[in-house]
Design an enzyme around this catalytic site. Sequence first.
Site, short mmCIF file in Angstrom:
data_model
loop_
_atom_site.label_atom_id
_atom_site.label_comp_id
_atom_site.label_asym_id
_atom_site.label_seq_id
_atom_site.Cartn_x
_atom_site.Cartn_y
_atom_site.Cartn_z
CG HIS A 65 -2.88 1.27 -3.07
ND1 HIS A 65 -1.94 0.56 -3.58
CD2 HIS A 65 -3.38 2.07 -4.04
CE1 HIS A 65 -1.85 0.87 -4.92
NE2 HIS A 65 -2.72 1.77 -5.31
CG HIS A 91 0.07 4.90 -3.40
ND1 HIS A 91 0.99 5.23 -4.64
CD2 HIS A 91 0.65 3.44 -2.99
CE1 HIS A 91 1.84 4.19 -4.80
NE2 HIS A 91 1.63 3.39 -3.95
CG HIS A 93 1.12 -0.17 -0.57
ND1 HIS A 93 0.26 -0.98 -1.32
CD2 HIS A 93 1.79 0.73 -0.91
CE1 HIS A 93 0.60 -0.34 -2.55
NE2 HIS A 93 1.37 0.79 -2.48
CD GLU A 103 3.17 -2.79 -1.90
OE1 GLU A 103 3.90 -2.15 -2.60
OE2 GLU A 103 2.58 -3.86 -2.36
CG HIS A 117 5.03 2.81 -1.95
ND1 HIS A 117 4.22 1.98 -2.59
CD2 HIS A 117 6.08 2.59 -1.42
CE1 HIS A 117 4.92 0.89 -1.84
NE2 HIS A 117 5.81 1.18 -1.25
CB THR A 200 4.00 -3.06 -5.67
OG1 THR A 200 3.16 -1.78 -5.33
CG2 THR A 200 5.46 -2.64 -5.21
O1 1SD Z 1 0.41 0.65 -6.57
C1 1SD Z 1 0.86 1.98 -7.16
C2 1SD Z 1 -0.14 2.15 -8.25
O2 1SD Z 1 -1.70 2.53 -7.54
C3 1SD Z 1 0.34 3.33 -8.96
O3 1SD Z 1 0.16 4.48 -8.21
C4 1SD Z 1 1.57 2.97 -9.40
C5 1SD Z 1 1.86 4.23 -10.30
O4 1SD Z 1 0.98 4.65 -11.41
O5 1SD Z 1 2.32 2.80 -8.35
C6 1SD Z 1 2.18 1.48 -7.75
S1 1SD Z 1 3.49 1.43 -6.65
O6 1SD Z 1 4.69 0.57 -7.16
O7 1SD Z 1 4.02 2.75 -6.26
N1 1SD Z 1 2.77 0.70 -5.34
ZN ZN Z 2 2.58 1.67 -3.75
#
Ligand code: 1SD
Ligand code: ZN
Length: 258
Positions: A65, A91, A93, A103, A117, A200
């Site tokens: 992602h 990032h 999703h 999500e 996010h 997540t």
């Molecule tokens: O999915 C991300 C993961 O890649 C990483 O960025 C993490 C933080 O280190 O966060 C999750 S999320 O809960 O922001 N989806």
């Molecule tokens: Zn995320």
Amino acid sequence: YQSQFSCDHQCNPNKWDHANSDCDGRYQSPINVVTRKTLLDERLTPFKFTNYQQIFRGFIKNNGHSQVGVPHLSTISGGGLSTTYKAVQFHLHWGNSKGPGSEHTIDGEQYPMEQLHIVHMKHHYTDLSTALADQEGVAVLGFFYEKSNSANRKYDPIITSLRSIKAADGNTSLPPVSLAQLLPPEQNLTSFYRYKGSLTTPGCTEAVVWTLFENTIPLSSDQLRAFFDLKFHDGKPMVDTFRPVQPLNGRQVFRSGA
Ligand code: 1SD
Ligand code: ZN
């Protein structure tokens, strides 16, 4: 920290190794927000975004992602947060050409793409792993996308970069961009939901103060499609990069007054 999981782990929750992780925990994310069960909380005042206008040159990486590191200059406070948090990375999703991919869901509705996010940590921490040891160490801002008829030109730097990172682990430098240009105008960010949950993706650490903004970001279907051209490690199209909703287990979701 951010690339320690293969795409199987990132993208297929059924294959996650639950050993040594919180993924089976009671306060997991994402969740479905049932708006009529949310509780108005007057303390959820508007956020103060600092240096969100700052133009930076980030790196974008295909990690299951697309993920971009952001300078720690950008911070948030207010919004009912107990302290100032600084931006670490952002990032996205998404789903697939036929199905939605947010999500979090609102009253059972899944948006075409969740969420941008933007991951923040409390300002005094220097790395995310330390922040994750604090129950409120991390604050993630989540934004939903909606399909629009015209392209959102402010997303050109992201969308054009996707072409260079189609292969798994592909990365490239991002044209100059600011966090602010990726978001709805600040005055539209006063309505949001708040709850306590987790990352997540593994280890699904329960250290996240979640904020989900009601106002959405427009992207055209061509722009959305650019994400579906990315590939997993096995060469298959990178689609459905979201974790399904998790049980609330008695948690209260709050809403801001605006
Ligand atoms: O999915 C991300 C993961 O890649 C990483 O960025 C993490 C933080 O280190 O966060 C999750 S999320 O809960 O922001 N989806
Ligand atoms: Zn995320």
